[in-house]
Design an enzyme around this catalytic site. Structure first.
Site, PDB file in Angstrom:
ATOM      1  N   CYS A   2     -18.851  -4.248  18.502  1.00 58.40           N
ATOM      2  CA  CYS A   2     -20.253  -3.944  19.263  1.00 58.40           C
ATOM      3  C   CYS A   2     -20.683  -5.009  20.169  1.00 58.40           C
ATOM      4  O   CYS A   2     -20.573  -6.455  19.483  1.00 58.40           O
ATOM      5  CB  CYS A   2     -21.369  -3.201  18.607  1.00 58.40           C
ATOM      6  SG  CYS A   2     -20.739  -1.571  17.718  1.00 58.40           S
ATOM      7  N   ARG A  27     -15.546  -6.359  22.403  1.00 61.07           N
ATOM      8  CA  ARG A  27     -15.987  -6.223  20.868  1.00 61.07           C
ATOM      9  C   ARG A  27     -16.203  -4.763  20.478  1.00 61.07           C
ATOM     10  O   ARG A  27     -16.514  -4.469  19.561  1.00 61.07           O
ATOM     11  CB  ARG A  27     -17.257  -6.881  20.885  1.00 61.07           C
ATOM     12  CG  ARG A  27     -17.194  -8.431  20.993  1.00 61.07           C
ATOM     13  CD  ARG A  27     -18.209  -8.989  20.909  1.00 61.07           C
ATOM     14  NE  ARG A  27     -18.775  -9.096  19.331  1.00 61.07           N
ATOM     15  CZ  ARG A  27     -18.650  -9.802  18.584  1.00 61.07           C
ATOM     16  NH1 ARG A  27     -17.933 -11.207  19.056  1.00 61.07           N
ATOM     17  NH2 ARG A  27     -18.982  -9.946  17.342  1.00 61.07           N
ATOM     18  N   TRP A  73     -18.707   0.395  19.427  1.00 62.47           N
ATOM     19  CA  TRP A  73     -17.401   0.640  18.755  1.00 62.47           C
ATOM     20  C   TRP A  73     -17.946   1.543  17.501  1.00 62.47           C
ATOM     21  O   TRP A  73     -18.610   1.046  16.665  1.00 62.47           O
ATOM     22  CB  TRP A  73     -16.728  -0.699  17.894  1.00 62.47           C
ATOM     23  CG  TRP A  73     -15.357  -0.380  17.246  1.00 62.47           C
ATOM     24  CD1 TRP A  73     -14.140  -0.164  17.795  1.00 62.47           C
ATOM     25  CD2 TRP A  73     -15.018   0.019  15.701  1.00 62.47           C
ATOM     26  NE1 TRP A  73     -13.266   0.172  16.955  1.00 62.47           N
ATOM     27  CE2 TRP A  73     -13.759   0.069  15.554  1.00 62.47           C
ATOM     28  CE3 TRP A  73     -16.187   0.020  14.846  1.00 62.47           C
ATOM     29  CZ2 TRP A  73     -13.426   0.433  14.477  1.00 62.47           C
ATOM     30  CZ3 TRP A  73     -15.476   0.255  13.654  1.00 62.47           C
ATOM     31  CH2 TRP A  73     -14.182   0.425  13.207  1.00 62.47           C
ATOM     32  N   ASN A  99     -26.163  -3.667  16.625  1.00 61.68           N
ATOM     33  CA  ASN A  99     -24.794  -3.902  15.941  1.00 61.68           C
ATOM     34  C   ASN A  99     -24.950  -4.008  14.389  1.00 61.68           C
ATOM     35  O   ASN A  99     -25.829  -4.513  13.948  1.00 61.68           O
ATOM     36  CB  ASN A  99     -24.187  -5.128  16.242  1.00 61.68           C
ATOM     37  CG  ASN A  99     -23.884  -5.248  17.530  1.00 61.68           C
ATOM     38  OD1 ASN A  99     -23.873  -4.341  18.475  1.00 61.68           O
ATOM     39  ND2 ASN A  99     -23.517  -6.663  18.076  1.00 61.68           N
ATOM     40  N   GLY A 100     -23.982  -3.305  13.654  1.00 64.09           N
ATOM     41  CA  GLY A 100     -23.978  -3.469  12.083  1.00 64.09           C
ATOM     42  C   GLY A 100     -24.198  -2.256  11.699  1.00 64.09           C
ATOM     43  O   GLY A 100     -24.036  -1.160  12.476  1.00 64.09           O
ATOM     44  N   GLU A 482       3.494 -10.286  10.510  1.00 66.10           N
ATOM     45  CA  GLU A 482       2.528 -10.470  11.803  1.00 66.10           C
ATOM     46  C   GLU A 482       3.308  -9.925  12.971  1.00 66.10           C
ATOM     47  O   GLU A 482       2.637  -9.328  14.107  1.00 66.10           O
ATOM     48  CB  GLU A 482       2.417 -12.064  11.980  1.00 66.10           C
ATOM     49  CG  GLU A 482       1.678 -12.393  13.136  1.00 66.10           C
ATOM     50  CD  GLU A 482       0.398 -11.896  13.500  1.00 66.10           C
ATOM     51  OE1 GLU A 482      -0.211 -11.283  12.512  1.00 66.10           O
ATOM     52  OE2 GLU A 482       0.012 -11.958  14.474  1.00 66.10           O
ATOM     53  N   LYS A 486       1.536  -7.040  15.366  1.00 67.16           N
ATOM     54  CA  LYS A 486       1.166  -7.243  16.590  1.00 67.16           C
ATOM     55  C   LYS A 486       1.805  -6.162  17.623  1.00 67.16           C
ATOM     56  O   LYS A 486       1.293  -5.441  18.539  1.00 67.16           O
ATOM     57  CB  LYS A 486       1.605  -8.586  17.216  1.00 67.16           C
ATOM     58  CG  LYS A 486       1.178  -9.567  18.132  1.00 67.16           C
ATOM     59  CD  LYS A 486      -0.272 -10.213  17.718  1.00 67.16           C
ATOM     60  CE  LYS A 486      -1.251  -9.518  16.953  1.00 67.16           C
ATOM     61  NZ  LYS A 486      -1.898 -10.687  16.140  1.00 67.16           N
ATOM     62  N   GLU A 489      -0.495  -2.756  16.885  1.00 67.93           N
ATOM     63  CA  GLU A 489      -1.792  -2.602  17.187  1.00 67.93           C
ATOM     64  C   GLU A 489      -2.002  -2.754  18.791  1.00 67.93           C
ATOM     65  O   GLU A 489      -2.771  -1.985  19.539  1.00 67.93           O
ATOM     66  CB  GLU A 489      -2.341  -3.898  16.776  1.00 67.93           C
ATOM     67  CG  GLU A 489      -2.139  -5.277  17.248  1.00 67.93           C
ATOM     68  CD  GLU A 489      -3.304  -6.168  16.679  1.00 67.93           C
ATOM     69  OE1 GLU A 489      -4.462  -5.916  16.093  1.00 67.93           O
ATOM     70  OE2 GLU A 489      -2.851  -7.285  16.335  1.00 67.93           O
ATOM     71  N   HIS A 505      17.063  -1.988  -1.118  1.00 69.28           N
ATOM     72  CA  HIS A 505      16.440  -1.385  -2.397  1.00 69.28           C
ATOM     73  C   HIS A 505      15.457  -0.293  -1.763  1.00 69.28           C
ATOM     74  O   HIS A 505      14.671   0.387  -2.558  1.00 69.28           O
ATOM     75  CB  HIS A 505      15.200  -2.458  -3.126  1.00 69.28           C
ATOM     76  CG  HIS A 505      16.223  -3.453  -3.744  1.00 69.28           C
ATOM     77  ND1 HIS A 505      16.940  -3.446  -4.705  1.00 69.28           N
ATOM     78  CD2 HIS A 505      16.134  -4.831  -3.479  1.00 69.28           C
ATOM     79  CE1 HIS A 505      17.435  -4.701  -5.158  1.00 69.28           C
ATOM     80  NE2 HIS A 505      16.888  -5.420  -4.301  1.00 69.28           N
ATOM     81  N   LYS A 602     -12.541  -6.340  18.644  1.00 69.44           N
ATOM     82  CA  LYS A 602     -12.609  -7.609  17.981  1.00 69.44           C
ATOM     83  C   LYS A 602     -13.691  -7.942  17.069  1.00 69.44           C
ATOM     84  O   LYS A 602     -14.685  -7.411  17.196  1.00 69.44           O
ATOM     85  CB  LYS A 602     -12.829  -8.665  19.203  1.00 69.44           C
ATOM     86  CG  LYS A 602     -12.597  -9.922  18.903  1.00 69.44           C
ATOM     87  CD  LYS A 602     -11.011 -10.294  19.085  1.00 69.44           C
ATOM     88  CE  LYS A 602     -10.628 -11.792  18.931  1.00 69.44           C
ATOM     89  NZ  LYS A 602      -9.192 -11.960  18.711  1.00 69.44           N
TER      90      LYS A 602
END
Ligand code: F6R
Length: 607
Positions: A2, A27, A73, A99-100, A482, A486, A489, A505, A602
Site C-alpha cells: 500500500c 506497493r 493491496w 497502511n498496516g 529462486e 521468479k 511470480e 525419489h 512489494k
C-alpha cells in the site's frame, strides 16, 4: 505494501497526489483514491483498479490545496470502490488513508455500530475515520483527535488524516509502517516511501514508530502518542531521481536486472582487503573475538530473501566451516524458536519492512539473541531493530520481483563468509581466490546480460508450457528455487524446484515432453552426477534447458545457456542471472504485467 501520499501548500494537491501514487503503485495496485479539503467539506474520489483509472475518474473540478491519497493491496475486503481508501466518517468531515492492519477492528466496529455508526466498507481502516470523528469535539485540535483514536487501536499503521474543518494541517502517524515527510518551499509532502517525494524535495524526515506529526504548509511538528514534542532533523535522500525511473527500459524489472553489475560494485565498494585477503564490514558491531565464539549461523528472510539466505548459508559453511542454515522468517517466528547464545542470527530483507522478518528479529531479541541485518533500505524498521549489519547499497528496487537486491544480498553473504572464514581457517590463498572472484563478478554479469536476445528467444519457446521443473544439486538448489520463484511470480507459469538428487525419489513421475526442465549444471565436483540426472530425464522424453559452464553432450539436452565460470562457491550467483532474464522474457511473451504481477505487492508489511 500500500502507498500513502499527502500534500499541503499553495498548489493544487491532486496533481502531486496522482503522480506520487503512480510512483508508489508497485506497493499495491488493486484500488486507489484521493481526498482533498475544499470549501469546508471533503472531495473524495476512489476506484477499484490502477492509479491510471483513478486519474481518469477524478473530475476536472476536484481542486484543493490540502489532500491525501492511497494505492491499496487488499487485506480486509475485496478490491472495490467502497473498500478503496480514503475512508471517511459518517458526516464526511474526516478522511483517512492507512497502511498496516488494525487488529482489534472487529471489536471497534461493534462498539461504533452500537453508537449508530453505519459502515460503508469491509475495511479495518474505516474504523479509524469514525474513531477520529468521535474524538473531534468542538474546539478539539485534529492532532488530539488522532491521538485519542490511536489510543483505542491495536495494530500497525502508517496513516494520514485530513479534517475538512482544519484544512491548514494534515496529521500523520507511524507504528510499524513507514511515514516520511518531505520538506518543500512553503509546501510539505508526505509519503510512505521516498520514491514519491524525490522529484519534489530531497530533504526528508522519517517518523519513528509511536510518533505523530502535524504537517502544515510552512513546516511540521513531531510528537509522541502522549503528546510530548520530539525534535527530528531532516536528512538528505542519497539516491538520484533517475534511480526511481525506468531510464528507457520497458520495465523496472529489466532495468534492475541490467543494473546488477553496478549494484554488485556498490555492495563490494570499500569492503575488500587484498592485503589480508579478507573483507571489512564496518557495521557488524562484532569484533574478531566475538565472531570466533559463534558456533552456528541462522539466516531468516522471506521469499527471495530466504533463497538468497540459502546461498548465504552455503557460502558461510564452505568458507568459514561454521554450520549455517536459512529458514523462512514467516515460519520461524511462529514456532517458539530456541535462541542460542552462540548462534549468530541474520535477518535478510530488501525493503527492511517485511513484517514476518521484523517479527522474527523481535522474537530473537526478546529472547536475548544477537541479530545482524542484511538490508537494502537504509534506516528501515529491520535495519533499526538489528544489532548491526550490512547494507546492500543496491539502490532502490521498484519492480515487485527482486533481482538486483537478491544478487547484492548474495554478495553481502560472500563478504561475511570471507570475513568469518579468514578469522577461522580459510587460508590466505583461498581468501585471495575469493577476493579475485568477487572482483570479477560485475564483468561476468555483463557478459551474461549480453546473451539477452538468445535468452529472450528461448524464454518465448519455453513459456508456452503448463509448467517447468528447475533442478540443481547442493549449491545449485537455491538457484533452482529462486529461478522457479521468479518464473511463477511474474509469468504465472507453474514452476517447481527440486534438488536434482531427489528427482528419482518421486518427481521424475512428472517428467514428460510437456514439462520441460531447467537444469543447473555447473562445472564442479558434482558435474558427473548432474549429467546422469540429465540422462534420466531424457530417457523419459523430458525437454532440458541447461544452464552450464560447458555445453553437455547434445543427446542430454535440448538447449544450453553458457555462463562464465567463477570460483565454485560464487558460481550460484552467476547461474541465477540467466534465470532472471528467462522469467522476464517468459512473462513478456505471455503478456503479463511484469512489474506489477497479480495478487502481489512489494514489501509485505502484513502478517
Ligand atoms: C520475490 C520477492 C519476494 C521478496 C519477499 C521479501 O521476487 O520479491 O519474495 O523477496 O517478500 O521481501 P524483503 O526482501 O523486502 O523482505
Amino acid at each position: 505494501m500500500c502507498g500513502i501520499v499527502a500534500y499541503i501548500g499553495p498548489k493544487d494537491a491532486t496533481a502531486f497526489l496522482l503522480e506520487g501514487l503512480q510512483r508508489l503503485e508497485y506497493r499495491g495496485y488493486d484500488s486507489a483514491g484521493v481526498a482533498v479539503a475544499a470549501k469546508g467539506g471533503l472531495k473524495v474520489c476512489k476506484v477499484k483498479g490502477r492509479v491510471a483509472d483513478l486519474a481518469a475518474a477524478v473530475p476536472a473540478r476536484f481542486k484543493g490545496t490540502t489532500g491525501i491519497g492511497h494505492t491499496r493491496w487488499a487485506t480486509h475486503g475485496v478490491p472495490s470502490d467502497a473498500n478503496a481508501h480514503p475512508h471517511t466518517d459518517v458526516a464526511e468531515r474526516i478522511a483517512v488513508v492507512h497502511n498496516g492492519i488494525i487488529e482489534n477492528a472487529d471489536q471497534l466496529r461493534a462498539l461504533l455500530a452500537a453508537d449508530g455508526v453505519v459502515f460503508t466498507s469491509e475495511t479495518d481502516t474505516e474504523v479509524l475515520a469514525h474513531l477520529v470523528a468521535a474524538h473531534s469535539g468542538e474546539g478539539v485540535e485534529l492532532e488530539d483527535a488522532v491521538r485519542g483514536a490511536l489510543g483505542q487501536v491495536v495494530g500497525t499503521y502508517g496513516i494520514a488524516v485530513l479534517d475538512s474543518q482544519q484544512p491548514d494541517r494534515i496529521v500523520v502517524a507511524r507504528n510499524g509502517s513507514p511515514i516520511v515527510l518531505g520538506l518543500g518551499e512553503k509546501e510539505m509532502f508526505v509519503a510512505s516511501d521516498v520514491a514519491a517525494l524525490v522529484r519534489y524535495t530531497r530533504q526528508v524526515v522519517h517518523l519513528e514508530d509511536g510518533e505523530l506529526a502535524t504537517v502544515r504548509a510552512d513546516g511540521f511538528r513531531t510528537f509522541t502518542e502522549d503528546a510530548r514534542t520530539v525534535t527530528r532533523q531532516p536528512s538528505t535522500v542519497d539516491w538520484e531521481v533517475a534511480s526511481y525511473d525506468t531510464a528507457g527500459y520497458q520495465h523496472y524489472l529489466l532495468k534492475e536486472i541490467h543494473e546488477q553489475p553496478a549494484a554488485v560494485e556498490r555492495t563490494l565498494s570499500g569492503r575488500l582487503d587484498e592485503r589480508f585477503a579478507t573483507a571489512h564490514l564496518g557495521g557488524l558491531n562484532l569484533d574478531a573475538r566475538e565472531l570466533r565464539e559463534i558456533r552456528r549461523v541462522k539466516i531468516l528472510g522471506c521469499g527471495s530473501a530466504y533463497y538468497a539466505g540459502e546461498m548465504g548459508a552455503q557460502l558461510i559453511e564452505e568458507l568459514a566451516r561454521i554450520p549455517a542454515h536459512s529458514e523462512p522468517a514467516s515460519e520461524f517466528r511462529y514456532r517458539n524458536p530456541v535462541i542460542e547464545a552462540d548462534t549468530l542470527y541474520v535477518a535478510v530483507s530488501q525493503s527492511g519492512e517485511t513484517y514476518d522478518t521484523l517479527a522474527a528479529v523481535q522474537e530473537i531479541k526478546r529472547k536475548g539473541g544477537r541479530v545482524l541485518g542484511v538490508v537494502n533500505t537504509v534506516g528501515s524498521a529491520i535495519a533499526r531493530e538489528c544489532d548491526g549489519g550490512i547494507y546492500l547499497h543496491a539502490g532502490p528496487e521498484i519492480s515487485v520481483a527482486s533481482t538486483k537486491a537478491f544478487t547484492s544480498t548474495v554478495i553481502a553473504f560472500a563478504l561475511l563468509a570471507l570475513h568469518f572464514g579468514r578469522i577461522h581457517d580459510l587460508s590466505p590463498a583461498d581468501g585471495r581466490r575469493i577476493v579475485a572472484g568477487l572482483k570479477a563478478l560485475p564483468d561476468q554479469i555483463r557478459e551474461i546480460l549480453e546473451q539477452e536476445k538468445e535468452i529472450a528467444e528461448l524464454a518465448a519457446a519455453y513459456a508456452d508450457n503448463a509448467g517447468m521443473m528447475f533442478i540443481g544439486r547442493t549449491r545449485g538448489y537455491p538457484v533452482a528455487r529462486e529461478g522457479a520463484q521468479k518464473l511463477k511470480e511474474i509469468s504465472y507459469v507453474h514452476a517447481e524446484a527440486y534438488p536434482a538428487s531427489e528427482l528419482k525419489h518421486g518427481p521424475l513421475a512428472l517428467i514428460s515432453p510437456e514439462l520441460p526442465t531447467v537444469a543447473l549444471v555447473p562445472d564442479d565436483e558434482l558435474l558427473d552426477k548432474n549429467l546422469t540426472t540429465l540422462g534420466e530425464i531424457k530417457a523419459r522424453s523430458g525437454r532440458i534447458l541447461a544452464v552450464a559452464h560447458r555445453t553437455p553432450e547434445a543427446k542430454l539436452i535440448d538447449h544450453c545457456l553458457l555462463v562464465p565460470k567463477s570460483e565454485p562457491e560464487l558460481d550460484p550467483l552467476l547461474l541465477n542471472i540467466p534465470l532472471q532474464l528467462l522469467a522476464y522474457y517468459a512473462a513478456v511473451a505471455l503478456g503479463r504485467d511484469v512489474d506489477k504481477p497479480r495478487n502481489l505487492a512489494k514489501s509485505v508489511t502484513v502478517e
